[in-house]
Design a protein around this motif. Structure first.
Motif: not given
Length: 419
Positions: A117-140
């Motif tokens: 839903x539109x009202x949750x798009x910002x939160x989900x975009x934050x979750x996508x960015x969160x996954x990038x942060x987790x990857x940035x720490x964990x993968x290397x």
């Protein structure tokens, strides 16, 4: 969660293959070609990929992309086991996987808009960015540990297992069909005309196109930082300190994305907060370059990566809400190609500019070492890059302030209907 697991293991495999190439050749040029073969093909193929994504079922596009990328990993693993793996195999694999990644990315972004839903798009975009942060720490971190324990073969096997984890939710979650406007008198457009329509869609919405130009300029300037951050830190400290600062940056991304993913979108106009965050990120970049201090650089890095998830996530929300779902594949692929090309272009400019202009200016006996600039920035190795950081940071702040002066950009969400 499925995409997060796949992302972590994919970047573990990339990290392991990068190290294999460098250990095999010892050549920085060969290492640079690894990046080149990963970044350029998606820019070329994205407009076509986005058009086809709009025609195809988004879920099956993602599934087939994962399977093809998995096939390339399996091929590399077989070559490695039989001791036949060569450097050029890695280049071919990078081209192959980046092309299928160009299909996966717009399908993934478009699927978010149809599932959420539109009202949750910002939160989900934050979750996508969160996954990038987790990857940035964990993968290397994981790749570095596992390379010594199970070697590259083991990492590639884990990557194949992660593929199954990514496929399960894609097979189970029902995706809603995106409706196309019915017009019996309208003939189907050719592929070329559909590709062109992505550009036409943007030009008909001048505020959206201007905002994309502002974001592309921002990406180009950030590209300077991506290329020169390691040399700046290594001119002052050891590789261990570089690793610690990279970890700090990952923590910043993680925290910033976590905050974004847990907050409801209360902004009536996201453009103003985005431009304000860009101003702040420019300030943090300038702060990193002003003094030869590792502590100051670490603080600036933390603040920059705290800000980055909000900018990237909110920009995504703007396009998800202002672009009709039926053309999101085309538009997302096109905007990704336009903003994405800024980073390799910055890489071509930043290195020579630092080595041939700014570093000589700020050398111990350089022409600017004893004037006001030298007294503020300092002189010696790395200080030219520090000056370039300060200049880039100021340009970002000025660009954001100029963008704010244009009503077409500032009032974008008010002037365009909600798609």
């Amino acid at each position: 969660m499925g995409q997060l697991v796949s992302l972590i293991d994919t970047w573990m495999a990339v990290f392991g293959l990068d190290i294999w190439v460098f250990q095999k050749t010892g050549s920085a040029t060969q290492f640079a070609l690894v990046t080149f073969t990963s970044t350029v093909p998606p820019i070329v193929i994205s407009p076509l990929a986005g058009t086809l994504v709009d025609r195809w079922d988004g879920r099956w596009t993602m599934i087939i992309s994962h399977l093809c990328i998995g096939l390339s990993t399996l091929t590399i693993l077989a070559l490695l086991i039989t001791d036949q793996l060569e450097i050029w195999h890695i280049y071919v694999r990078n081209v192959f996987t980046s092309i299928f990644g160009a299909f996966h990315s717009p399908a993934y972004k478009a699927s978010i808009a149809s599932l959420v839903p539109k009202e949750d798009l910002a939160r989900v975009s934050g979750m996508v960015q969160l996954s990038m942060g987790i990857q940035q720490i964990i993968s290397p971190l994981l790749a570095g540990i596992l390379l010594s324990l199970i070697q590259l073969k083991g990492i590639l096997l884990i990557d194949l297992a992660a593929l199954l984890v990514a496929l399960v939710p894609l097979l189970l979650v029902p995706f809603p069909q995106i409706s196309q406007p019915a017009d019996e008198n309208q003939e189907p457009l050719s592929i070329l005309r559909e590709i062109a329509y992505g550009w036409t869609y943007l030009t008909e919405r001048s505020g959206l196109l201007r905002f994309l130009i502002v974001f592309t300029i921002y990406q180009f300037l950030i590209g300077f930082i991506g290329v020169l951050m390691y040399p700046l830190i290594l001119s002052l400290a050891t590789p261990a300190s570089l690793g610690q600062i990279a970890f700090v940056g990952g923590i910043g991304t993680l925290v910033g994305a976590l905050v974004m993913s847990t907050q409801k979108n209360s902004w009536k106009n996201l453009i103003v907060p985005i431009l304000s965050a860009m101003c702040l990120s420019g300030l943090w970049i300038a702060l990193a370059g002003l003094r030869p201090s590792i502590i100051q650089i670490a603080i600036a890095t933390l603040l920059f990566f705290l800000t980055a998830p909000f900018i990237n996530g909110s920009v995504q929300v703007i396009f998800q809400t202002q672009v009709a779902e039926r053309v999101q594949g085309r538009v997302f692929a096109l905007t990704g190609a336009i903003s994405g090309i800024a980073i390799p272009l910055a890489a071509l400019v930043a290195g020579p500019l630092a080595d041939r202009v700014f570093e000589p200016l700020m050398a111990f006996d350089g022409p600017w070492s004893r004037n006001v600039v030298g007294q503020v920035i300092g002189s010696g190795p790395g200080r030219g890059i520090g000056l370039l950081f300060a200049i880039v940071g100021c340009i970002i702040m000025v660009a954001a302030l100029i963008a704010y002066q244009y009503p077409g950009i500032r009032q974008l969400e008010e002037n365009l209907p909600d798609a």
